[in-house]
Design a protein around this motif. Structure first.
Motif, short mmCIF file in Angstrom:
data_model
loop_
_atom_site.label_atom_id
_atom_site.label_comp_id
_atom_site.label_asym_id
_atom_site.label_seq_id
_atom_site.Cartn_x
_atom_site.Cartn_y
_atom_site.Cartn_z
N THR A 52 0.82 -1.20 0.00
CA THR A 52 0.00 0.00 0.00
C THR A 52 0.86 1.26 0.00
O THR A 52 1.81 1.37 0.76
N LEU B 134 -3.41 3.75 -2.53
CA LEU B 134 -3.10 3.04 -3.77
C LEU B 134 -2.66 1.63 -3.39
O LEU B 134 -1.49 1.39 -3.09
N ASN C 275 -4.20 0.65 -10.77
CA ASN C 275 -5.19 1.68 -11.01
C ASN C 275 -5.98 1.92 -9.74
O ASN C 275 -6.38 0.97 -9.06
N ALA C 276 -6.16 3.19 -9.38
CA ALA C 276 -6.95 3.53 -8.20
C ALA C 276 -7.84 4.71 -8.53
O ALA C 276 -7.49 5.56 -9.36
N TYR D 117 -5.76 7.42 -10.48
CA TYR D 117 -4.32 7.32 -10.35
C TYR D 117 -3.89 6.04 -11.06
O TYR D 117 -4.42 4.96 -10.76
N ASN D 118 -2.96 6.15 -11.99
CA ASN D 118 -2.46 4.97 -12.69
C ASN D 118 -0.95 4.91 -12.54
O ASN D 118 -0.25 5.89 -12.80
N LEU E 195 5.24 5.59 -7.19
CA LEU E 195 4.20 6.60 -7.36
C LEU E 195 4.57 7.61 -8.44
O LEU E 195 3.71 8.37 -8.92
N THR F 204 3.81 7.43 -13.67
CA THR F 204 2.44 7.70 -14.10
C THR F 204 2.31 7.90 -15.61
O THR F 204 1.22 8.21 -16.09
#
Length: 283
Positions: A76, A94, A134-135, A149-150, A197, A200
């Motif tokens: 996470t 995420l 994906n979130a 968010y990808n 993170l 993207t």
């Protein structure tokens, strides 16, 4: 785990495990904003290992070899999000960041005589991220459109540790009081650490910068001056990085203070050089 003795000199073993752990607090609580993410998933580890152990009758030769695979799932991460309509800051979780770790390892020693012993270890590994992430976040009152968010991390190598390592040790013991060790260490397939993170861009699948492979050599000496029932006095000397090799032992990809053009090569890495040759003498 289970171990089965095939012969008096050879045994085979297997281990399997399943572990769940809560995420670290950084993935649950935003210290700055005082926000928390409710009901985060546990991270999961599923592992299996198979190996063989060989020891000859004289006890002078030992070889241990194993293969392993570990799945680290539901790792996470969190991102802060400020709702443009309400100004309320939220913590977006995420989840589903998965890593696959597998490898082959060997450890061995050979005692030539009472003066000389040789040790070696080899480790060939493949650690990488599995699958993109994906979130989606949407405020409970649905005051704004969902934010997606990808993370495009599938197939990227895990950074911050060499995935190929060798070590060789020669130990010389001319008498019971004196011991000298010559150690060689080899590091390769070491990718710069990076923040998943930051991945993207769907068109960016480039691995983080690979640190050049290096051999490093050390010398160690120990001499026992006196042994008594309640104490022992000894002198030691360690010479680390014997050849005074200048090499990089760690790096961070696209460091915010050092990144140049963001394409994950050497000029985008903050590097940490290993210490030069140094001596440690003591009693």
């Amino acid at each position: 785990g289970l171990l089965y003795r095939l012969t008096k000199n050879l045994n085979a073993y297997g281990n399997a495990g399943y572990v769940e752990k809560v995420p670290i607090f950084d993935a649950v609580i935003d210290d700055g904003a005082g926000q928390k993410y409710e009901n985060p998933k546990n991270e999961k580890f599923e592992s299996i290992e198979l190996g063989l152990n060989l020891l000859n009758d004289e006890g002078t030769l030992s070889v241990s070899a194993n293969i392993y695979q570990t799945n680290w799932t539901d790792r996470t991460f969190t991102e802060s999000y400020n709702d443009p309509n309400t100004g309320v800051e939220a913590l977006v979780s995420l989840g589903g960041v998965d890593q696959l770790h597998r490898g082959f390892e060997v450890e061995m020693y050979y005692i030539l005589n009472k003066y000389l012993r040789f040790d070696a270890s080899l480790s060939f590994n493949s650690w990488q991220y599995e699958g993109d992430v994906n979130a989606r976040y949407r405020p409970e009152d649905q005051s704004s459109a969902p934010v997606e968010y990808n993370l495009y991390i599938d197939g990227l190598k895990v950074g911050d540790a060499p995935q190929t390592q060798f070590a060789f040790i020669t130990t010389f013991t001319p008498n019971t009081n004196f011991k000298a060790e010559f150690v060689g260490r080899y590091y390769a397939d070491h990718y710069a650490n990076f923040d998943p993170l930051g991945r993207t861009d769907a068109t960016d699948r480039t691995q983080s910068w690979e640190i050049p492979a290096e051999w490093v050599w050390d010398l160690h000496f120990n001499y026992v001056l006196a042994t008594r029932p309640n104490y022992e006095v000894s002198l030691f000397l360690h010479i680390l990085n014997l050849t005074d090799k200048e090499y990089i032992q760690d790096a961070t990809d696209n460091d915010r203070f050092n990144s140049f053009d963001g394409d994950h090569d050497a000029d985008d890495a903050a590097v940490f050089f290993a210490p030069p040759r140094r001596f440690n003498l003591g009693a």
